[in-house]
Design a protein around this motif. Structure first.
Motif, PDB file in Angstrom:
ATOM      1  N   ARG A  94       0.833  -1.209   0.000  1.00  0.00           N
ATOM      2  CA  ARG A  94       0.000   0.000   0.000  1.00  0.00           C
ATOM      3  C   ARG A  94       0.870   1.263   0.000  1.00  0.00           C
ATOM      4  O   ARG A  94       0.564   2.237  -0.681  1.00  0.00           O
ATOM      5  CB  ARG A  94      -0.929  -0.007   1.209  1.00  0.00           C
ATOM      6  CG  ARG A  94      -1.913   1.150   1.180  1.00  0.00           C
ATOM      7  CD  ARG A  94      -2.911   1.065   2.289  1.00  0.00           C
ATOM      8  NE  ARG A  94      -3.802  -0.057   2.040  1.00  0.00           N
ATOM      9  CZ  ARG A  94      -4.488  -0.676   2.990  1.00  0.00           C
ATOM     10  NH1 ARG A  94      -4.372  -0.282   4.236  1.00  0.00           N
ATOM     11  NH2 ARG A  94      -5.277  -1.665   2.700  1.00  0.00           N
ATOM     12  N   ALA A  95       2.012   1.228   0.730  1.00  0.00           N
ATOM     13  CA  ALA A  95       2.913   2.384   0.766  1.00  0.00           C
ATOM     14  C   ALA A  95       3.524   2.628  -0.606  1.00  0.00           C
ATOM     15  O   ALA A  95       3.650   3.776  -1.048  1.00  0.00           O
ATOM     16  CB  ALA A  95       4.004   2.158   1.808  1.00  0.00           C
ATOM     17  N   VAL A  96       3.912   1.573  -1.310  1.00  0.00           N
ATOM     18  CA  VAL A  96       4.466   1.715  -2.664  1.00  0.00           C
ATOM     19  C   VAL A  96       3.414   2.317  -3.587  1.00  0.00           C
ATOM     20  O   VAL A  96       3.708   3.226  -4.381  1.00  0.00           O
ATOM     21  CB  VAL A  96       4.959   0.347  -3.191  1.00  0.00           C
ATOM     22  CG1 VAL A  96       5.264   0.420  -4.667  1.00  0.00           C
ATOM     23  CG2 VAL A  96       6.164  -0.119  -2.412  1.00  0.00           C
ATOM     24  N   PHE A  97       2.198   1.851  -3.486  1.00  0.00           N
ATOM     25  CA  PHE A  97       1.113   2.394  -4.310  1.00  0.00           C
ATOM     26  C   PHE A  97       0.920   3.881  -4.040  1.00  0.00           C
ATOM     27  O   PHE A  97       0.822   4.687  -4.974  1.00  0.00           O
ATOM     28  CB  PHE A  97      -0.182   1.623  -4.048  1.00  0.00           C
ATOM     29  CG  PHE A  97      -1.373   2.212  -4.727  1.00  0.00           C
ATOM     30  CD1 PHE A  97      -1.562   2.050  -6.092  1.00  0.00           C
ATOM     31  CD2 PHE A  97      -2.311   2.946  -4.006  1.00  0.00           C
ATOM     32  CE1 PHE A  97      -2.661   2.603  -6.731  1.00  0.00           C
ATOM     33  CE2 PHE A  97      -3.404   3.508  -4.632  1.00  0.00           C
ATOM     34  CZ  PHE A  97      -3.585   3.334  -5.999  1.00  0.00           C
ATOM     35  N   HIS A  98       0.857   4.265  -2.750  1.00  0.00           N
ATOM     36  CA  HIS A  98       0.670   5.670  -2.397  1.00  0.00           C
ATOM     37  C   HIS A  98       1.849   6.526  -2.872  1.00  0.00           C
ATOM     38  O   HIS A  98       1.649   7.640  -3.368  1.00  0.00           O
ATOM     39  CB  HIS A  98       0.504   5.829  -0.886  1.00  0.00           C
ATOM     40  CG  HIS A  98      -0.850   5.442  -0.373  1.00  0.00           C
ATOM     41  ND1 HIS A  98      -2.022   5.787  -0.996  1.00  0.00           N
ATOM     42  CD2 HIS A  98      -1.220   4.738   0.727  1.00  0.00           C
ATOM     43  CE1 HIS A  98      -3.055   5.326  -0.307  1.00  0.00           C
ATOM     44  NE2 HIS A  98      -2.591   4.669   0.738  1.00  0.00           N
ATOM     45  N   ALA A  99       3.069   6.023  -2.714  1.00  0.00           N
ATOM     46  CA  ALA A  99       4.253   6.793  -3.128  1.00  0.00           C
ATOM     47  C   ALA A  99       4.255   7.007  -4.639  1.00  0.00           C
ATOM     48  O   ALA A  99       4.549   8.119  -5.118  1.00  0.00           O
ATOM     49  CB  ALA A  99       5.529   6.080  -2.689  1.00  0.00           C
ATOM     50  N   ARG A 100       3.932   5.980  -5.400  1.00  0.00           N
ATOM     51  CA  ARG A 100       3.887   6.126  -6.858  1.00  0.00           C
ATOM     52  C   ARG A 100       2.774   7.093  -7.278  1.00  0.00           C
ATOM     53  O   ARG A 100       2.950   7.907  -8.190  1.00  0.00           O
ATOM     54  CB  ARG A 100       3.685   4.768  -7.510  1.00  0.00           C
ATOM     55  CG  ARG A 100       4.913   3.884  -7.380  1.00  0.00           C
ATOM     56  CD  ARG A 100       4.729   2.581  -8.052  1.00  0.00           C
ATOM     57  NE  ARG A 100       4.665   2.806  -9.504  1.00  0.00           N
ATOM     58  CZ  ARG A 100       4.418   1.846 -10.376  1.00  0.00           C
ATOM     59  NH1 ARG A 100       4.195   0.618  -9.958  1.00  0.00           N
ATOM     60  NH2 ARG A 100       4.382   2.107 -11.656  1.00  0.00           N
TER      61      ARG A 100
END
Length: 191
Positions: A94-100
């Motif tokens: 979820r953090a990778v998704f939000h960062a992208r």
């Protein structure tokens, strides 16, 4: 050659196959005439003679229960560790998704300049973004002046996005960085 001797099976109710220690002894009572069925039972043989070697001892049961408990505790720890790892993986995903997502929003801005921004995604994840203009350092000409100075037709904007989640000692973060070429920026001393 003679055929092997086989033992003849006796019917279940036959007294001959019961060990002597397990038999019930009886004899006629005094004063009874034979054939009347008047029987007095003798006391049963002692507990040593009646012991049957079947079943489990208390010690065997305790050892079996202890081994079972140790196995169950180990299995439960492995199961909970797997669930914890799964939860961490979901959070990182979820953090990778939000960062992208945040990086794409920042890079989509037309006139992007230097600055720092921060915010909250609303699901327990927070973000922090920094944009920095990177100016190429022009080194002074070497003593022999044979190296030409290269002037790039663009400037580079360095973009960094950090996503945080959790709290206290369990706070985790994921960082994403990129560079974006932009139109050259005229500085105040250039004119």
């Amino acid at each position: 050659m003679a055929p092997p001797r086989t033992r003849r099976l006796r019917p279940h109710g036959f007294r001959g196959h019961v060990p002597r220690a397990l038999r019930i002894f009886a004899r006629p009572e005094k004063g009874c005439r034979s054939g009347e069925g008047c029987v007095r039972f003798l006391p049963s043989p002692g507990p040593d003679r009646l012991r049957v070697e079947a079943g489990f001892t208390l010690m065997e049961i305790l050892v079996a229960v202890a081994v079972l408990a140790i196995c169950l505790v180990t299995i439960m720890q492995l199961f909970s560790g797997g669930l914890r790892s799964s939860r961490i993986a979901v959070d990182y995903n979820r953090a990778v998704f939000h960062a992208r997502e945040k990086m794409e929003q920042i890079l989509a801005v037309e006139n992007l300049g230097e600055g720092v921004e921060e915010g909250d995604f609303g699901d327990g994840f927070r973000w922090w973004a920094e944009t920095v203009l990177v100016l190429p350092e022009v080194e002074e000409a070497v003593a022999d002046d044979n190296m030409p100075v290269i002037d790039l037709p663009f400037d580079i904007l360095y973009v960094r996005v950090v996503v945080f989640w959790g709290a206290g000692d369990k706070e985790r973060q994921f960082e994403l960085e990129t560079a974006k070429p932009i139109e050259p920026v005229l500085l105040a001393d250039e004119g």
